[in-house]
Motif scaffolding. Structure first.
Motif, PDB file in Angstrom:
ATOM      1  N   ILE A  35       0.839  -1.204   0.000  1.00  0.00           N
ATOM      2  CA  ILE A  35       0.000   0.000   0.000  1.00  0.00           C
ATOM      3  C   ILE A  35       0.875   1.256   0.000  1.00  0.00           C
ATOM      4  N   GLU A  92      -9.527  -2.575   2.814  1.00  0.00           N
ATOM      5  CA  GLU A  92     -10.012  -1.220   3.079  1.00  0.00           C
ATOM      6  C   GLU A  92      -9.576  -0.284   1.952  1.00  0.00           C
ATOM      7  N   TRP A  93      -8.359  -0.516   1.484  1.00  0.00           N
ATOM      8  CA  TRP A  93      -7.880   0.263   0.334  1.00  0.00           C
ATOM      9  C   TRP A  93      -8.803   0.007  -0.871  1.00  0.00           C
ATOM     10  N   ARG A  96     -12.169   1.925  -0.534  1.00  0.00           N
ATOM     11  CA  ARG A  96     -12.010   3.370  -0.761  1.00  0.00           C
ATOM     12  C   ARG A  96     -11.696   3.663  -2.219  1.00  0.00           C
ATOM     13  N   GLN A  97     -10.791   2.882  -2.778  1.00  0.00           N
ATOM     14  CA  GLN A  97     -10.358   3.115  -4.162  1.00  0.00           C
ATOM     15  C   GLN A  97     -11.505   2.898  -5.152  1.00  0.00           C
TER      16      GLN A  97
END
Ligand code: C2E
Ligand code: MG
Ligand code: MG
Ligand code: MG
Length: 288
Positions: A35, A92-93, A96-97
Motif C-alpha cells: 500500500i 479497506e484500500w 475506498r479506491q
C-alpha cells in the motif's frame, strides 16, 4: 559415492521445499509494503443485463503491480494476505479506491466489491464502508459486496453483525461462486442475499452438458422464488450467452463481453465501447 549421491538427492529436495517457503516469505515481505508503495490497482469487469445489453454494474478486481513479477492476480497473493491478516488494510484500500474511482464515471451502475472471510471478521468493516460512501457521496444501494460461502462456514458473531450492518447502511450482498461449495443451498436460508452469482463451473459446460443446463435453470428459478437476482460468471462464448438468457438468467459477466481492465477504460461512454470486444462483442447485437 552412494552416500554422496543420497546427500545430493536430499539437498535437491530441500532446495525445492526451500524455494516454496522462500517464495511465500518474499511475497509476504513485499505485501507488507504494497500500500505504502502504491503498487495496488483495481481492474473492472462490466456486468451486462441480458435483456437490454446495457451495463448493469462493474466488479472491482484486485491487481498487484509488482516491480519484478509484473501484474499479479489474486490467486498468486491473496492467500498470503488472508493468512497474515494483511487483507484487512488491503481490503479497506479496495473499498475506498473503488468508490473514489467510479465516482467520476458516467452513468448509473452498481459497483461490486469482493470481501474475504478475514475481512468479514474485522470489527471495523462497516465503519470503513460508511466513511467511504459518505466521502464520495455514493448511493449505498449501488454498492454490492460479494462474499463466498467460506465467509459463512463458521458461525461467527462479528461476521453476522457485519452483514447486518452493511444491510443497514443500504448496501447489497451477493453470494459469489454459487454452486461449487459443499452446501450452497443451506446458505441461502442463512442470509437474505440480494443476488446469486452462478459460478463459472456451470457456465463452462452449459453448451455441451444438459446437466449443467438443468442446474442453471434450477438456480435461476430458485433465486426468483427467493427474490434474489442472478448473474452468471465467466461467459466466454456466444452459445453460453444465448443459453443463459434462455434459461432466465438476468445478468452476465465474462471475457466474451469484456475482460477486467483498468478503470480509465470506463470513464466515458466512448471508452466503454472501445474496451468491450470489437466485432464479436455480444453488445453489438443488442444495439441492432
Ligand atoms: P471472483 O469474485 O469470482 O471473480 C471472478 C474471477 O473470474 C476474476 O478473477 C475474473 O478475472 C475471472 N473471470 C471473469 N470472466 C472470466 C471468463 O470469462 N473466463 C475466465 N476463465 N475467468 C473469468 P481474478 O480477477 O483473478 O480474481 C479471482 C478471485 O479473487 C475473485 O473471484 C475473488 O474471489 C478474489 N478477489 C478479487 N479481487 C478481490 C478483492 O479486492 N478483495 C478480495 N477479498 N478478494 C478479491
Ligand atoms: Mg466476485
Ligand atoms: Mg465468482
Ligand atoms: Mg472465485
Amino acid at each position: 559415492a552412494a552416500k554422496e549421491k543420497g546427500r545430493d538427492t536430499l539437498a535437491l529436495y530441500d532446495q525445492a521445499l526451500d524455494r516454496a517457503a522462500r517464495e511465500r516469505r518474499d511475497i509476504e515481505a513485499d505485501l507488507r509494503e504494497v500500500i505504502a508503495r502504491g503498487q495496488l490497482g483495481l481492474h473492472y469487469q462490466p456486468v451486462i443485463n441480458l435483456d437490454t445489453g446495457k451495463i448493469a454494474g462493474y466488479e472491482a478486481l484486485l491487481r498487484w503491480y509488482h516491480p519484478q513479477r509484473g501484474i499479479m492476480t489474486p490467486s498468486e497473493f491473496l492467500y498470503v494476505a488472508e493468512e497474515t491478516g494483511m487483507i484487512v488494510p488491503i481490503g479497506e484500500w479496495v473499498i475506498r479506491q473503488a468508490l473514489a474511482e467510479t465516482a467520476e464515471w458516467d452513468g448509473s451502475f452498481r459497483i461490486a466489491i469482493n470481501l474475504s472471510p478475514t475481512q468479514m471478521r474485522s470489527p471495523h468493516l462497516a465503519e470503513v464502508v460508511a466513511q467511504a460512501i459518505h466521502a464520495h457521496g455514493t448511493d449505498p444501494e449501488r454498492v454490492e459486496f460479494e462474499i463466498t460461502e467460506h465467509v459463512l462456514l463458521q458461525e461467527n458473531g462479528v461476521c453476522t453483525g457485519n452483514l447486518e450492518k452493511l444491510r443497514e447502511l443500504g448496501t447489497k450482498i451477493a453470494l459469489d461462486d454459487f454452486g461449487i461449495g459443499y452446501s450452497s443451498l443451506s446458505y441461502l436460508r442463512r442470509f437474505p442475499f440480494d443476488r446469486i452469482k452462478i459460478d463459472r463451473a456451470f457456465v463452462d459446460g452449459i453448451d455441451s452438458s444438459a446437466d449443467n443446463q438443468a442446474i442453471v435453470a434450477s438456480i435461476t428459478r430458485l433465486a426468483e422464488a427467493l427474490g434474489m437476482a442472478t448473474t452468471a460468471e465467466g461467459i466466454e462464448t456466444r452459445a453460453q450467452l444465448d443459453l443463459l438468457r434462455k434459461l432466465g438468467c438476468e445478468e452476465a459477466q465474462g471475457y466474451l463481453i469484456c475482460e477486467p481492465v483498468p478503470g480509465e477504460h470506463f470513464e466515458t461512454p466512448d471508452a466503454v465501447t472501445a474496451a468491450m470486444r470489437g466485432e464479436d462483442s455480444c453488445l453489438l447485437d443488442y444495439r441492432k
